[in-house]
Design a protein around this motif. Sequence first.
Motif, mmCIF file in Angstrom:
data_model
loop_
_atom_site.group_PDB
_atom_site.id
_atom_site.type_symbol
_atom_site.label_atom_id
_atom_site.label_comp_id
_atom_site.label_asym_id
_atom_site.label_seq_id
_atom_site.Cartn_x
_atom_site.Cartn_y
_atom_site.Cartn_z
ATOM 1 N N VAL A 11 -9.871 11.047 7.286
ATOM 2 C CA VAL A 11 -9.827 9.988 8.290
ATOM 3 C C VAL A 11 -9.538 10.615 9.646
ATOM 4 O O VAL A 11 -8.895 11.665 9.734
ATOM 5 N N GLN A 12 -10.010 9.975 10.680
ATOM 6 C CA GLN A 12 -9.786 10.494 12.029
ATOM 7 C C GLN A 12 -8.395 10.132 12.530
ATOM 8 O O GLN A 12 -7.795 9.141 12.096
ATOM 9 N N ASP A 13 -7.940 10.926 13.434
ATOM 10 C CA ASP A 13 -6.669 10.671 14.124
ATOM 11 C C ASP A 13 -6.652 9.225 14.634
ATOM 12 O O ASP A 13 -7.597 8.775 15.296
ATOM 13 N N GLY A 14 -5.586 8.494 14.309
ATOM 14 C CA GLY A 14 -5.468 7.110 14.739
ATOM 15 C C GLY A 14 -5.970 6.091 13.725
ATOM 16 O O GLY A 14 -5.776 4.884 13.907
ATOM 17 N N GLY A 15 -6.594 6.565 12.681
ATOM 18 C CA GLY A 15 -7.124 5.666 11.663
ATOM 19 C C GLY A 15 -6.056 5.175 10.696
ATOM 20 O O GLY A 15 -4.869 5.462 10.844
ATOM 21 N N SER A 16 -6.513 4.437 9.692
ATOM 22 C CA SER A 16 -5.608 3.853 8.700
ATOM 23 C C SER A 16 -6.138 4.099 7.299
ATOM 24 O O SER A 16 -7.350 4.275 7.092
ATOM 25 N N LEU A 17 -5.225 4.094 6.364
ATOM 26 C CA LEU A 17 -5.585 4.186 4.950
ATOM 27 C C LEU A 17 -4.622 3.338 4.148
ATOM 28 O O LEU A 17 -3.464 3.151 4.546
ATOM 29 N N ARG A 18 -5.102 2.858 3.023
ATOM 30 C CA ARG A 18 -4.214 2.217 2.067
ATOM 31 C C ARG A 18 -4.328 2.955 0.742
ATOM 32 O O ARG A 18 -5.403 2.984 0.132
ATOM 33 N N LEU A 19 -3.246 3.531 0.333
ATOM 34 C CA LEU A 19 -3.190 4.230 -0.940
ATOM 35 C C LEU A 19 -2.741 3.250 -2.022
ATOM 36 O O LEU A 19 -1.935 2.357 -1.763
ATOM 37 N N SER A 20 -3.252 3.461 -3.214
ATOM 38 C CA SER A 20 -2.889 2.624 -4.351
ATOM 39 C C SER A 20 -2.369 3.507 -5.483
ATOM 40 O O SER A 20 -2.786 4.657 -5.627
ATOM 41 N N CYS A 21 -1.493 2.930 -6.266
ATOM 42 C CA CYS A 21 -0.982 3.630 -7.446
ATOM 43 C C CYS A 21 -0.878 2.618 -8.572
ATOM 44 O O CYS A 21 -0.061 1.702 -8.521
ATOM 45 N N ALA A 22 -1.726 2.779 -9.556
ATOM 46 C CA ALA A 22 -1.742 1.886 -10.696
ATOM 47 C C ALA A 22 -0.913 2.487 -11.824
ATOM 48 O O ALA A 22 -1.105 3.648 -12.199
ATOM 49 N N ALA A 23 -0.015 1.696 -12.351
ATOM 50 C CA ALA A 23 0.872 2.148 -13.421
ATOM 51 C C ALA A 23 0.459 1.522 -14.740
ATOM 52 O O ALA A 23 0.049 0.362 -14.788
ATOM 53 N N SER A 24 0.588 2.276 -15.801
ATOM 54 C CA SER A 24 0.233 1.761 -17.119
ATOM 55 C C SER A 24 1.081 2.451 -18.178
ATOM 56 O O SER A 24 1.719 3.472 -17.922
ATOM 57 N N GLY A 25 1.095 1.874 -19.346
ATOM 58 C CA GLY A 25 1.751 2.521 -20.462
ATOM 59 C C GLY A 25 3.060 1.887 -20.892
ATOM 60 O O GLY A 25 3.556 2.168 -21.985
ATOM 61 N N ARG A 26 3.623 1.050 -20.031
ATOM 62 C CA ARG A 26 4.875 0.376 -20.382
ATOM 63 C C ARG A 26 5.127 -0.720 -19.371
ATOM 64 O O ARG A 26 4.464 -0.794 -18.334
ATOM 65 N N SER A 27 6.140 -1.520 -19.660
ATOM 66 C CA SER A 27 6.540 -2.535 -18.701
ATOM 67 C C SER A 27 7.244 -1.879 -17.523
ATOM 68 O O SER A 27 8.019 -0.945 -17.690
ATOM 69 N N PHE A 28 6.962 -2.373 -16.347
ATOM 70 C CA PHE A 28 7.599 -1.830 -15.159
ATOM 71 C C PHE A 28 8.634 -2.768 -14.561
ATOM 72 O O PHE A 28 8.957 -2.675 -13.375
ATOM 73 N N VAL A 29 9.139 -3.631 -15.414
ATOM 74 C CA VAL A 29 10.266 -4.452 -14.990
ATOM 75 C C VAL A 29 11.442 -3.535 -14.704
ATOM 76 O O VAL A 29 11.733 -2.612 -15.451
ATOM 77 N N ASN A 30 12.097 -3.767 -13.589
ATOM 78 C CA ASN A 30 13.264 -2.990 -13.173
ATOM 79 C C ASN A 30 12.950 -1.521 -12.915
ATOM 80 O O ASN A 30 13.817 -0.657 -13.031
ATOM 81 N N VAL A 31 11.721 -1.229 -12.592
ATOM 82 C CA VAL A 31 11.330 0.126 -12.238
ATOM 83 C C VAL A 31 11.119 0.202 -10.729
ATOM 84 O O VAL A 31 10.444 -0.643 -10.151
ATOM 85 N N VAL A 32 11.703 1.203 -10.120
ATOM 86 C CA VAL A 32 11.532 1.440 -8.693
ATOM 87 C C VAL A 32 10.322 2.356 -8.501
ATOM 88 O O VAL A 32 10.214 3.394 -9.156
ATOM 89 N N MET A 33 9.428 1.962 -7.640
ATOM 90 C CA MET A 33 8.235 2.749 -7.343
ATOM 91 C C MET A 33 8.398 3.389 -5.967
ATOM 92 O O MET A 33 9.033 2.828 -5.071
ATOM 93 N N ALA A 34 7.789 4.547 -5.800
ATOM 94 C CA ALA A 34 7.961 5.263 -4.536
ATOM 95 C C ALA A 34 6.731 6.093 -4.209
ATOM 96 O O ALA A 34 5.898 6.370 -5.073
ATOM 97 N N TRP A 35 6.672 6.469 -2.947
ATOM 98 C CA TRP A 35 5.652 7.400 -2.473
ATOM 99 C C TRP A 35 6.333 8.620 -1.862
ATOM 100 O O TRP A 35 7.320 8.489 -1.113
ATOM 101 N N PHE A 36 5.762 9.763 -2.189
ATOM 102 C CA PHE A 36 6.170 11.029 -1.610
ATOM 103 C C PHE A 36 4.913 11.701 -1.056
ATOM 104 O O PHE A 36 3.796 11.302 -1.358
ATOM 105 N N ARG A 37 5.117 12.740 -0.284
ATOM 106 C CA ARG A 37 3.975 13.547 0.135
ATOM 107 C C ARG A 37 4.414 15.007 0.229
ATOM 108 O O ARG A 37 5.592 15.308 0.382
ATOM 109 N N GLN A 38 3.415 15.864 0.127
ATOM 110 C CA GLN A 38 3.673 17.290 0.252
ATOM 111 C C GLN A 38 2.541 17.935 1.027
ATOM 112 O O GLN A 38 1.390 17.933 0.569
ATOM 113 N N ALA A 39 2.885 18.467 2.159
ATOM 114 C CA ALA A 39 1.928 19.183 2.981
ATOM 115 C C ALA A 39 1.911 20.654 2.562
ATOM 116 O O ALA A 39 2.884 21.140 1.959
#
Length: 122
Positions: A11-39
């Motif tokens: 994406v160009q400087d100044g643009g936007s993105l929406r990242l998605s993360c789909a979870a599966s395999g168990r119930s996610f009740v009471n689960v905290v979700m987060a985003w990290f990044r690594q350059a």
Amino acid sequence: VQLQASGGGLVQDGGSLRLSCAASGRSFVNVVMAWFRQAPQKEREFLASISWGGSSSGGIADYTDSAKGRFTISRDNAKNTVYLQINSLKPEDTAAYYCAARERSSMKYNYWGQGTQVTVSS
């Protein structure tokens, strides 16, 4: 437990993105979700987290100071999906973005997605 991140790209400087993360395999009740990044050649950086409940079930979000303002985390519990909206992208946002999950009672993120690459061109 599987976390599948998507939505990255070039994406160009100044643009936007929406990242998605789909979870599966168990119930996610009471689960905290987060985003990290690594350059390249940098340590992994926490960006934001969101609780399962609260704020009328949209979750309660928490951000690192550097992510406040341009990053918005949200979740859709019905879809077991968490999102990260990034606006006004900058070249320094170039990184691999990872979603993660932890039990509400734990401080350790035990579940990780494979990462999605975001590259911002100037």
